[in-house]
Design a protein around this motif. Structure first.
Motif, mmCIF file in Angstrom:
data_model
loop_
_atom_site.group_PDB
_atom_site.id
_atom_site.type_symbol
_atom_site.label_atom_id
_atom_site.label_comp_id
_atom_site.label_asym_id
_atom_site.label_seq_id
_atom_site.Cartn_x
_atom_site.Cartn_y
_atom_site.Cartn_z
ATOM 1 N N PHE A 251 -6.127 8.951 0.982
ATOM 2 C CA PHE A 251 -6.336 8.514 -0.397
ATOM 3 C C PHE A 251 -5.239 7.509 -0.755
ATOM 4 O O PHE A 251 -4.229 7.382 -0.069
ATOM 5 N N ASN A 252 -5.472 6.802 -1.850
ATOM 6 C CA ASN A 252 -4.483 5.852 -2.368
ATOM 7 C C ASN A 252 -3.628 6.494 -3.443
ATOM 8 O O ASN A 252 -4.130 7.258 -4.272
ATOM 9 N N LYS A 253 -2.346 6.193 -3.427
ATOM 10 C CA LYS A 253 -1.502 6.329 -4.605
ATOM 11 C C LYS A 253 -1.218 4.905 -5.071
ATOM 12 O O LYS A 253 -0.634 4.113 -4.312
ATOM 13 N N LYS B 28 0.836 -1.203 0.000
ATOM 14 C CA LYS B 28 0.000 0.000 0.000
ATOM 15 C C LYS B 28 0.869 1.250 0.000
ATOM 16 O O LYS B 28 1.930 1.266 0.625
ATOM 17 N N TYR B 29 0.375 2.275 -0.707
ATOM 18 C CA TYR B 29 0.965 3.611 -0.645
ATOM 19 C C TYR B 29 -0.201 4.557 -0.394
ATOM 20 O O TYR B 29 -1.047 4.771 -1.268
ATOM 21 N N LEU B 30 -0.274 5.104 0.821
ATOM 22 C CA LEU B 30 -1.395 5.929 1.245
ATOM 23 C C LEU B 30 -0.916 7.343 1.540
ATOM 24 O O LEU B 30 0.194 7.546 2.029
ATOM 25 N N GLY B 31 -1.753 8.320 1.227
ATOM 26 C CA GLY B 31 -1.422 9.709 1.501
ATOM 27 C C GLY B 31 -2.552 10.408 2.243
ATOM 28 O O GLY B 31 -3.730 10.086 2.052
ATOM 29 N N ILE B 32 -2.191 11.363 3.083
ATOM 30 C CA ILE B 32 -3.183 12.135 3.824
ATOM 31 C C ILE B 32 -3.243 13.544 3.243
ATOM 32 O O ILE B 32 -2.213 14.150 2.939
ATOM 33 N N GLY B 33 -4.456 14.037 3.079
ATOM 34 C CA GLY B 33 -4.651 15.348 2.471
ATOM 35 C C GLY B 33 -4.771 16.468 3.495
ATOM 36 O O GLY B 33 -5.315 16.277 4.589
ATOM 37 N N MET B 34 -4.245 17.635 3.130
ATOM 38 C CA MET B 34 -4.373 18.867 3.921
ATOM 39 C C MET B 34 -4.025 18.653 5.388
ATOM 40 O O MET B 34 -4.778 19.019 6.289
ATOM 41 N N ASN B 35 -2.859 18.075 5.619
ATOM 42 C CA ASN B 35 -2.455 17.755 6.989
ATOM 43 C C ASN B 35 -1.418 18.722 7.546
ATOM 44 O O ASN B 35 -0.847 18.468 8.604
ATOM 45 N N TYR B 36 -1.158 19.833 6.845
ATOM 46 C CA TYR B 36 -0.316 20.896 7.390
ATOM 47 C C TYR B 36 -1.174 22.147 7.540
ATOM 48 O O TYR B 36 -1.973 22.475 6.644
ATOM 49 N N ARG B 37 -1.047 22.805 8.660
ATOM 50 C CA ARG B 37 -1.942 23.915 8.974
ATOM 51 C C ARG B 37 -1.900 25.009 7.909
ATOM 52 O O ARG B 37 -2.941 25.488 7.446
ATOM 53 N N GLU B 38 -0.705 25.420 7.500
ATOM 54 C CA GLU B 38 -0.604 26.495 6.520
ATOM 55 C C GLU B 38 -1.110 26.051 5.152
ATOM 56 O O GLU B 38 -1.703 26.838 4.406
ATOM 57 N N HIS B 39 -0.891 24.790 4.810
ATOM 58 C CA HIS B 39 -1.408 24.275 3.538
ATOM 59 C C HIS B 39 -2.931 24.204 3.561
ATOM 60 O O HIS B 39 -3.607 24.541 2.580
ATOM 61 N N LEU C 212 -7.026 8.633 -8.967
ATOM 62 C CA LEU C 212 -6.477 8.741 -10.318
ATOM 63 C C LEU C 212 -5.498 9.904 -10.429
ATOM 64 O O LEU C 212 -4.419 9.768 -11.014
ATOM 65 N N GLY C 213 -5.847 11.041 -9.861
ATOM 66 C CA GLY C 213 -4.974 12.202 -9.951
ATOM 67 C C GLY C 213 -3.674 12.063 -9.183
ATOM 68 O O GLY C 213 -2.730 12.835 -9.393
ATOM 69 N N LYS C 214 -3.614 11.078 -8.302
ATOM 70 C CA LYS C 214 -2.401 10.846 -7.509
ATOM 71 C C LYS C 214 -1.577 9.665 -8.026
ATOM 72 O O LYS C 214 -0.511 9.384 -7.471
ATOM 73 N N SER C 215 -2.053 8.986 -9.067
ATOM 74 C CA SER C 215 -1.492 7.677 -9.388
ATOM 75 C C SER C 215 -0.909 7.550 -10.789
ATOM 76 O O SER C 215 -0.644 6.438 -11.242
ATOM 77 N N PHE C 216 -0.715 8.676 -11.498
ATOM 78 C CA PHE C 216 -0.098 8.564 -12.818
ATOM 79 C C PHE C 216 1.279 7.906 -12.694
ATOM 80 O O PHE C 216 1.993 8.086 -11.702
ATOM 81 N N ASP C 217 1.651 7.144 -13.700
ATOM 82 C CA ASP C 217 2.977 6.542 -13.722
ATOM 83 C C ASP C 217 4.050 7.607 -13.514
ATOM 84 O O ASP C 217 3.952 8.717 -14.057
ATOM 85 N N THR C 218 5.057 7.281 -12.727
ATOM 86 C CA THR C 218 6.221 8.104 -12.371
ATOM 87 C C THR C 218 5.905 9.199 -11.366
ATOM 88 O O THR C 218 6.796 9.970 -11.011
ATOM 89 N N HIS C 219 4.681 9.291 -10.873
ATOM 90 C CA HIS C 219 4.300 10.384 -9.977
ATOM 91 C C HIS C 219 4.466 10.033 -8.501
ATOM 92 O O HIS C 219 3.826 10.631 -7.642
#
Length: 243
Positions: free
Chosen positions: A62-64, A33-44, A135-142
């Motif tokens: 979300f998944n990558k 699995k490759y998982l990412g968390i969104g908007m997890n920095y206060r300034e971001h 899909l937007g996080k999973s393009f090849d080479t990304h």
């Protein structure tokens, strides 16, 4: 995994090679699995709110897809189907042992180590062209990661590391992992309520302010993206036209 890894490194024999004589591959090339968390920095999160994006009230994962993973110096492909290619420097956490229902106070014990990640994102495929982020996080080479796995025992506090990203030498992101909304241990506790985390699984723990989307500064073929985190090293990737 951590003890076994350190023992193997210390026991290794044979000639050593200078770093510039080898090609570094992704330190974890086949995670489950490759998982990412969104908007997890206060300034971001604030820059997203100002851009009209609702700030989540809980952890947003979300998944990558793992096919996006490449090495620390491999090329990033500019898609033929979008001109909204964006960057996100992130602290990557690699899980060290199979675990479920991990309490936050015990979470550090399941971490094998850390790496630098660039959560490359195709912005118009995150919500406009697909109702989920996958899909937007999973393009090849990304999914460039590296330059190596820094074991947990080498980092005193993973929540006190400076992180920077530059494009063609211009600094775009410059922050610290201390700006996380949900810290690494809370993230592991949250995810492990739902699923078994496996050795080698990668968690991208959020990006600071300074991404390209709010000001329309997207990556283009020919750009050089350099992401670095204190104590972990540097990854640098050239943007090329997708084949």
């Amino acid at each position: 995994m951590l003890g076994t890894l350190r023992e193997a490194v210390l026991a290794a024999e044979g000639p050593s090679l200078p770093l510039d004589a080898v090609v570094l591959e992704a330190p974890v090339d086949d995670p489950q699995k490759y998982l990412g968390i969104g908007m997890n920095y206060r300034e971001h999160a604030e820059e997203a709110r100002q851009a009209g994006v609702p700030v989540p009230t809980s952890q947003m994962w979300f998944n990558k897809q793992v096919s996006c993973i490449v090495g620390p110096h491999d090329a990033i492909h500019e898609p033929t189907v979008s001109d909204e290619l964006d960057y996100e420097v992130e602290l990557g956490v690699v899980i060290g042992r199979r675990c479920r229902h991990v309490a936050a106070e015990d979470a550090r014990s399941v971490i094998a180590g850390y790496l630098v990640a660039n959560d490359v994102s195709v912005r118009d495929w995150l919500a406009k062209r697909s109702p989920t982020f996958t899909l937007g996080k999973s393009f090849d080479t990304h999914g460039p990661i590296g330059p190596w796995l820094t074991t947990d025992d080498e980092i005193a506090d993973p929540h006190a590391l400076r992180m920077r990203l530059s494009v063609n030498g211009e600094v775009r992101q410059d922050s610290s992992t201390n700006d996380m909304v949900y810290d690494i241990y809370e993230q592991i506790a949250y995810l492990s309520q739902v699923m078994t985390l496996m050795p080698g699984d990668i968690l991208a723990t959020g990006t600071p302010a300074g991404i390209g989307a709010p000001i329309g500064r997207f990556l283009r073929t020919g750009d050089v993206v350099r992401a670095e985190i204190e104590g972990l090293g540097v990854i640098e990737n050239h943007v090329v036209a997708a084949p």
